[in-house]
Design a protein around this motif. Sequence first.
Motif, PDB file in Angstrom:
ATOM      1  N   TRP A  73       0.935  -1.148  -0.128  1.00 56.60           N
ATOM      2  CA  TRP A  73      -0.092  -0.027  -0.260  1.00 56.60           C
ATOM      3  C   TRP A  73       0.853   1.127  -0.099  1.00 56.60           C
ATOM      4  N   LYS A  74       2.088   1.163  -0.263  1.00 55.53           N
ATOM      5  CA  LYS A  74       3.088   2.160  -0.392  1.00 55.53           C
ATOM      6  C   LYS A  74       3.556   2.488  -1.864  1.00 55.53           C
ATOM      7  N   THR A  75       3.593   3.644  -2.140  1.00 55.48           N
ATOM      8  CA  THR A  75       4.548   4.028  -3.419  1.00 55.48           C
ATOM      9  C   THR A  75       6.115   3.846  -2.829  1.00 55.48           C
ATOM     10  N   ALA A  76       6.922   3.756  -4.048  1.00 56.77           N
ATOM     11  CA  ALA A  76       8.203   3.698  -3.545  1.00 56.77           C
ATOM     12  C   ALA A  76       8.769   4.566  -2.509  1.00 56.77           C
ATOM     13  N   PRO A  77       9.205   4.021  -1.540  1.00 57.00           N
ATOM     14  CA  PRO A  77       9.660   4.921  -0.595  1.00 57.00           C
ATOM     15  C   PRO A  77      10.648   5.846  -0.641  1.00 57.00           C
ATOM     16  N   HIS A  78      11.612   5.565  -1.596  1.00 52.65           N
ATOM     17  CA  HIS A  78      12.725   6.339  -2.341  1.00 52.65           C
ATOM     18  C   HIS A  78      12.009   6.861  -3.624  1.00 52.65           C
ATOM     19  N   LYS A  79      12.358   8.245  -3.843  1.00 55.22           N
ATOM     20  CA  LYS A  79      12.228   8.797  -5.108  1.00 55.22           C
ATOM     21  C   LYS A  79      13.100   8.622  -6.469  1.00 55.22           C
ATOM     22  N   LYS A  80      12.626   8.611  -7.522  1.00 49.06           N
ATOM     23  CA  LYS A  80      13.409   8.215  -8.676  1.00 49.06           C
ATOM     24  C   LYS A  80      14.726   9.083  -8.470  1.00 49.06           C
ATOM     25  N   GLU A  81      15.118   9.867  -8.146  1.00 46.54           N
ATOM     26  CA  GLU A  81      16.410  10.433  -8.104  1.00 46.54           C
ATOM     27  C   GLU A  81      17.184   9.796  -7.047  1.00 46.54           C
ATOM     28  N   VAL A  82      16.562   9.449  -5.928  1.00 47.80           N
ATOM     29  CA  VAL A  82      17.457   8.653  -5.007  1.00 47.80           C
ATOM     30  C   VAL A  82      17.874   7.055  -5.489  1.00 47.80           C
ATOM     31  N   ILE A  83      16.870   6.679  -5.920  1.00 49.55           N
ATOM     32  CA  ILE A  83      16.939   5.344  -6.519  1.00 49.55           C
ATOM     33  C   ILE A  83      17.925   5.406  -7.481  1.00 49.55           C
ATOM     34  N   ARG A  84      17.987   6.238  -8.494  1.00 53.26           N
ATOM     35  CA  ARG A  84      19.047   6.353  -9.675  1.00 53.26           C
ATOM     36  C   ARG A  84      20.294   6.510  -8.879  1.00 53.26           C
ATOM     37  N   GLU A  85      20.476   7.278  -7.946  1.00 56.20           N
ATOM     38  CA  GLU A  85      21.712   7.524  -7.500  1.00 56.20           C
ATOM     39  C   GLU A  85      22.520   6.420  -6.641  1.00 56.20           C
ATOM     40  N   LYS A  86      21.426   5.656  -5.972  1.00 60.54           N
ATOM     41  CA  LYS A  86      22.005   4.458  -5.356  1.00 60.54           C
ATOM     42  C   LYS A  86      22.250   3.258  -6.502  1.00 60.54           C
ATOM     43  N   VAL A  87      21.630   3.075  -7.472  1.00 59.44           N
ATOM     44  CA  VAL A  87      21.828   2.247  -8.533  1.00 59.44           C
ATOM     45  C   VAL A  87      23.175   2.494  -9.274  1.00 59.44           C
ATOM     46  N   SER A  88      23.641   3.745  -9.397  1.00 54.60           N
ATOM     47  CA  SER A  88      24.600   4.103  -9.901  1.00 54.60           C
ATOM     48  C   SER A  88      25.975   3.796  -9.151  1.00 54.60           C
ATOM     49  N   LYS A  89      25.943   3.457  -7.977  1.00 47.27           N
ATOM     50  CA  LYS A  89      26.668   3.258  -7.037  1.00 47.27           C
ATOM     51  C   LYS A  89      27.075   1.751  -6.983  1.00 47.27           C
ATOM     52  N   ILE A  90      26.146   0.956  -7.431  1.00 44.02           N
ATOM     53  CA  ILE A  90      26.238  -0.624  -7.462  1.00 44.02           C
ATOM     54  C   ILE A  90      27.070  -1.070  -8.587  1.00 44.02           C
ATOM     55  N   PRO A  91      27.874  -1.722  -8.191  1.00 44.63           N
ATOM     56  CA  PRO A  91      28.777  -2.254  -9.335  1.00 44.63           C
ATOM     57  C   PRO A  91      28.077  -3.383 -10.344  1.00 44.63           C
ATOM     58  N   GLU A  92      28.293  -3.194 -11.702  1.00 40.74           N
ATOM     59  CA  GLU A  92      27.521  -4.280 -12.646  1.00 40.74           C
ATOM     60  C   GLU A  92      28.462  -5.613 -12.357  1.00 40.74           C
ATOM     61  N   GLU A  93      27.811  -6.701 -12.597  1.00 41.83           N
ATOM     62  CA  GLU A  93      28.436  -8.236 -12.621  1.00 41.83           C
ATOM     63  C   GLU A  93      28.276  -8.739 -13.694  1.00 41.83           C
ATOM     64  N   GLN A  94      28.831  -9.849 -13.952  1.00 43.86           N
ATOM     65  CA  GLN A  94      28.509 -10.640 -15.193  1.00 43.86           C
ATOM     66  C   GLN A  94      27.109 -10.813 -15.391  1.00 43.86           C
ATOM     67  N   ASP A  95      26.575 -11.436 -14.207  1.00 40.36           N
ATOM     68  CA  ASP A  95      25.441 -11.886 -14.285  1.00 40.36           C
ATOM     69  C   ASP A  95      24.295 -10.758 -13.777  1.00 40.36           C
ATOM     70  N   ASP A  96      23.883  -9.720 -14.388  1.00 37.46           N
ATOM     71  CA  ASP A  96      23.376  -8.619 -14.136  1.00 37.46           C
ATOM     72  C   ASP A  96      21.789  -8.584 -14.829  1.00 37.46           C
TER      73      ASP A  96
END
Length: 825
Positions: A434-457
């Motif tokens: 019953w909740k929309t995403a707790p983090h807004k798009k900009e926050v999610i985008r920033e967090k994802v940008s810091k996660i290293p890609e792996e071979q199985d992504d």
Amino acid sequence: MRGIDFNKDWKFYLGEPEGAHLLDTPDSKWRDIRLPHDWSVGFSFDQERGEACTGFLTGGIGWYRKRFVTKKEMANQRVILNFDGMYNRAHIYCNGKLVTFHPYGYSPVLVDVTDYLNPVGNENILAVNIDHSRYADSRWYTGSGIYRKVTLHILPPIHIPVWGMSAFTERLDGDRAYMKGQTTLCNTRGVAESLLLKIAVTDDTQHRIVEQEYNVHLLKDETKEIPFEFEIDNPNLWDVYQGNTYNLSATLMINGQVVQEKSERFGVRMIHFSPDKGFFLNGKNTLIKGVCLHHDAGCVGAAVPKDVWRRRLKMLQSCGCNAIRTAHNPMSEDFLDLCDDMGFLVQEEFFDEWDNPKDKRRNNHERTVDYITRGYTEFFKAYAKSDLQNTVKRDINHPCIIQWSIGNEIEWTYPKYNHATGFFGDDGNRYRFWKTAPHKKEVIREKVSKIPEEQDDVGKTAAKLAQWTKDMDTTRPVIANCILPSVSYENGYIDALDMVGYSYRRVMYDDCHENYPSKPIMGTENKGQWHEWKAVLDKPFISGVFLWTGIDHMGEAWVEKPWPRKGSNLGLLDLAGFPKPPYHMFKSLWTDAPHIKMFTVPLEQSLYQLDDKGHLAYKPGESWERRSWAWQEVNDYWKYQEDEPVIVEIYSNCHEVELFLNGESLGVKYLKDVEDRIFKWLVPYAHGKLVAKGKTGQEVTETYLETTGPIKAILLETDRQNISCGADDVAHITLQLMDEKGNSVRDLHTQVTFTCTGPGILLGIDNGHPDNVSDFQSDTIVTSEGRCLLIVQGSNPGEIKVQAFAETLGIASNTVSMICHKETV
């Protein structure tokens, strides 16, 4: 299935006999069977060895053998076997030699045995080893064995392959359809050859409306695609509930001699998904009223005769359902043929797991994968492309298919992205419906940008799967069922998709439509509740829903409670195909014809209480806007303690409903005032008759419940008086306990035993209750809601008679009979 029937005269052995694949190994003690065959459904439910995830039925290792002679027509030809589904890890041998290994349990596979056959006139042994020792390798019931059909194809050296023809609608313009097609030609002859290809299109009356010819030169070992175009004036369009099809045929000729003739069905229809306006079929805005279905059918397991699916699909169609999502794997060719014929839209799904496994015992709590739960993941990298593309090639001509889904709730298995959503808190609540995403798009985008890609992504794998799909077909959108869309928009997953399916995320529709407006979205896994459908009606950019689920299925039993719960209890129909309360709710939402159905429940057991003003209100913690999967417990009877306060719930699309008890009106209620779409009365119980009359304009629709007495009779009914000896023909025998007035008794139960005389096979028995763990292949059962279902198949021509007897009551039923005719080919 297309091709020569190859399903008779098989032998089966459960175990690992020595030399099972060799020609001279004796098999006289093996069991004679006819395919399709699911050996697990014949087991007893096993609380100790079985697992809730697969319905407490185990697997094992089994062998299948079939003897056949190399006939003259096979000489100098390509001999291909089409296995539509084997569960699983199948090794196929011909005359003692391994031909191929096929691990995935749901995809079709073509097996070329040409080079393994003995000379003309000699016998061959085809042997198939099925290793389902990892019997809990899925999150639902799988079945075990060659559980779908097998066909034989004899092709000339220069030929159109088994899956080598296609046709689709490029556009509709007024009263004309502009079509495109393609035929694949293969030359395995060893020398170049010139040939004539004749293309023809006929309608359902066999009237020929298109004729074309192509002169083709094929080089040695060359495979060539021959594209063609044609037009159809005033086409008979394939549409919802209108299974109109055409026939595409091809004739290959060399030096004036016909070497091959082949045909395929197709439909004329156009589909379009708009990011702002939803789904359009043949230019008409159409709401997708869909349900998710697993591939088992209760007491027959995974080897499902077409008549069983036909009955179930008819029941869904009668409540207004117009679409099926194949959860979470390809269905059989037979199933898709039925959807073509009956006019169901289909989203065909390929996989439930990709690079990383799911914990079969505890969905989305990936902790352990042991021997018996090791699933498709270990084969995914090597086999995903061929499994996916074989499925698309087999199914490309089915007009029912409107979407290809590359995966189901895959995000759990790439956990590095989960916390970027903000959903994963310390309370362990991962869904947070019953909740929309707790983090807004900009926050999610920033967090994802810091996660290293792996071979199985997840993004990389999605891109590969989507491209493999588009290499086969670009006429349908690629979609996936996303449980975490807020992060999937940012990690590359949704970039690979043409449109996005939301899994239990209806509260995020507006937010994601605003933030990512370019891609169409819809619900692809939704709770069977009014609030889910209301969201579709309120938001024109949502194409529709696929409810979880249309029919109860075996497995996933941990969803609600442990043993003896053998299956998921969240469908509109139960395991026996009987309608449940939410079925009637959605019939009132999805159909225009007046519908009314009444249920009852004691006040203290209900969702409601009396507020300070004496009005009915939801109890604290309950509300219609937040109802989850399970439907409230209600009863299909009127039988309680005198003066006991009872809630009467009525599901109806009538504009007004009036309730009567023993002829006295208890008042009128109006649909416009019923926010939760449930008409409700609080009624002190009194013995007698409860009648509800629904009115729309001048039309009145009525239903009633009457206090029933003791069981005085057993009523048997059959849906068929005539069946054939074919594997797809069955009769459904329904049993209902009755009182002396002829009312159905739903609150009492008893054990009944069936007798069947004549050439009948008791294929399966069930009462529909998810906690029933009596053997499916039996002649005895305890009723649930006073009823049960028996499925009968014919073995030989003759009269089949069925009767039931309740020993404790000393009551016998009427006798139902049916005539079994010789199978037509």
